[in-house]
Scaffold this motif. Structure first.
Motif, PDB file in Angstrom:
ATOM      1  N   THR A   7     156.609   1.997 -20.429  1.00 29.85           N
ATOM      2  CA  THR A   7     156.461   2.037 -18.972  1.00 29.85           C
ATOM      3  C   THR A   7     157.835   1.939 -18.334  1.00 29.85           C
ATOM      4  OG1 THR A   7     156.101  -0.365 -18.924  1.00 29.85           O
ATOM      5  CG2 THR A   7     154.142   1.033 -18.976  1.00 29.85           C
ATOM      6  N   ARG A   8     157.941   2.548 -17.135  1.00 29.06           N
ATOM      7  CA  ARG A   8     159.233   2.552 -16.445  1.00 29.06           C
ATOM      8  C   ARG A   8     159.031   2.795 -14.955  1.00 29.06           C
ATOM      9  NH1 ARG A   8     162.353   5.911 -13.935  1.00 29.06           N
ATOM     10  NH2 ARG A   8     160.931   7.608 -14.354  1.00 29.06           N
ATOM     11  N   GLN A  14     159.112   1.690  -5.933  1.00 29.01           N
ATOM     12  CA  GLN A  14     158.088   2.290  -6.789  1.00 29.01           C
ATOM     13  C   GLN A  14     157.209   1.211  -7.393  1.00 29.01           C
ATOM     14  OE1 GLN A  14     159.561   4.596 -10.096  1.00 29.01           O
ATOM     15  NE2 GLN A  14     157.552   5.449 -10.544  1.00 29.01           N
ATOM     16  N   GLU A  15     157.807   0.105  -7.785  1.00 27.77           N
ATOM     17  CA  GLU A  15     157.050  -0.999  -8.372  1.00 27.77           C
ATOM     18  C   GLU A  15     156.068  -1.591  -7.360  1.00 27.77           C
ATOM     19  OE1 GLU A  15     155.455  -4.048 -10.623  1.00 27.77           O
ATOM     20  OE2 GLU A  15     156.418  -2.213 -11.266  1.00 27.77           O
ATOM     21  N   LEU A  22     154.332  -1.050 -12.660  1.00 29.70           N
ATOM     22  CA  LEU A  22     154.312  -1.267 -14.100  1.00 29.70           C
ATOM     23  C   LEU A  22     152.944  -1.775 -14.551  1.00 29.70           C
ATOM     24  CD1 LEU A  22     157.842  -2.877 -14.468  1.00 29.70           C
ATOM     25  CD2 LEU A  22     157.159  -0.598 -15.240  1.00 29.70           C
ATOM     26  N   THR A  23     152.340  -2.623 -13.735  1.00 28.00           N
ATOM     27  CA  THR A  23     151.013  -3.158 -14.052  1.00 28.00           C
ATOM     28  C   THR A  23     149.990  -2.037 -14.130  1.00 28.00           C
ATOM     29  OG1 THR A  23     151.566  -5.228 -12.946  1.00 28.00           O
ATOM     30  CG2 THR A  23     149.226  -4.779 -13.302  1.00 28.00           C
ATOM     31  N   GLN A  48     159.499  -1.529 -21.971  1.00 30.49           N
ATOM     32  CA  GLN A  48     159.464  -1.404 -20.515  1.00 30.49           C
ATOM     33  C   GLN A  48     160.876  -1.406 -19.939  1.00 30.49           C
ATOM     34  OE1 GLN A  48     158.140  -4.700 -17.665  1.00 30.49           O
ATOM     35  NE2 GLN A  48     156.331  -3.408 -17.913  1.00 30.49           N
ATOM     36  N   ASP A  49     161.169  -0.401 -19.132  1.00 22.35           N
ATOM     37  CA  ASP A  49     162.433  -0.337 -18.395  1.00 22.35           C
ATOM     38  C   ASP A  49     162.112  -0.430 -16.909  1.00 22.35           C
ATOM     39  OD1 ASP A  49     164.462  -0.053 -20.376  1.00 22.35           O
ATOM     40  OD2 ASP A  49     163.818   2.010 -20.726  1.00 22.35           O
ATOM     41  N   ALA A  50     162.393  -1.578 -16.308  1.00 25.34           N
ATOM     42  CA  ALA A  50     162.143  -1.779 -14.882  1.00 25.34           C
ATOM     43  C   ALA A  50     163.398  -1.433 -14.093  1.00 25.34           C
ATOM     44  CB  ALA A  50     161.739  -3.220 -14.616  1.00 25.34           C
TER      45      ALA A  50
END
Length: 82
Positions: A7-8, A14-15, A22-23, A48-50
């Motif tokens: 996920t990214r 965007q989050e 991401l959730t 995961q890349d946040a």
């Protein structure tokens, strides 16, 4: 069988959206894996890349780690959300 979940998001904006969070990505991927591999012995490994740009791979450490796992045959399937 090891299944990778990647996920990214590019930005905090965007989050903050339900569709791109991401959730939400994790939920979509989990639902797919549960459906596709029902009754199979699988292990899900999360990457995961946040807040990482998709412009190139240099700023995405988890994607690099995922690629290393695939190259070392530690992952058999990779699942991502669009």
């Amino acid at each position: 069988m090891n299944v990778a979940m990647y996920t990214r998001v590019s930005t905090t904006a965007q989050e903050d959206t339900q569709e791109g969070s991401l959730t939400n990505q994790e939920q979509i991927i989990n639902d797919f894996i549960s459906y596709k591999f029902k009754g199979k012995d699988i292990k899900i490994i999360k990457f995961q890349d946040a807040e990482k740009s998709a412009k190139d791979i240099t700023g995405r450490p988890e994607l690099k780690r995922l690629i290393q796992y695939v190259e070392k045959d530690k992952i058999q399937i990779v699942v991502v959300s669009d």
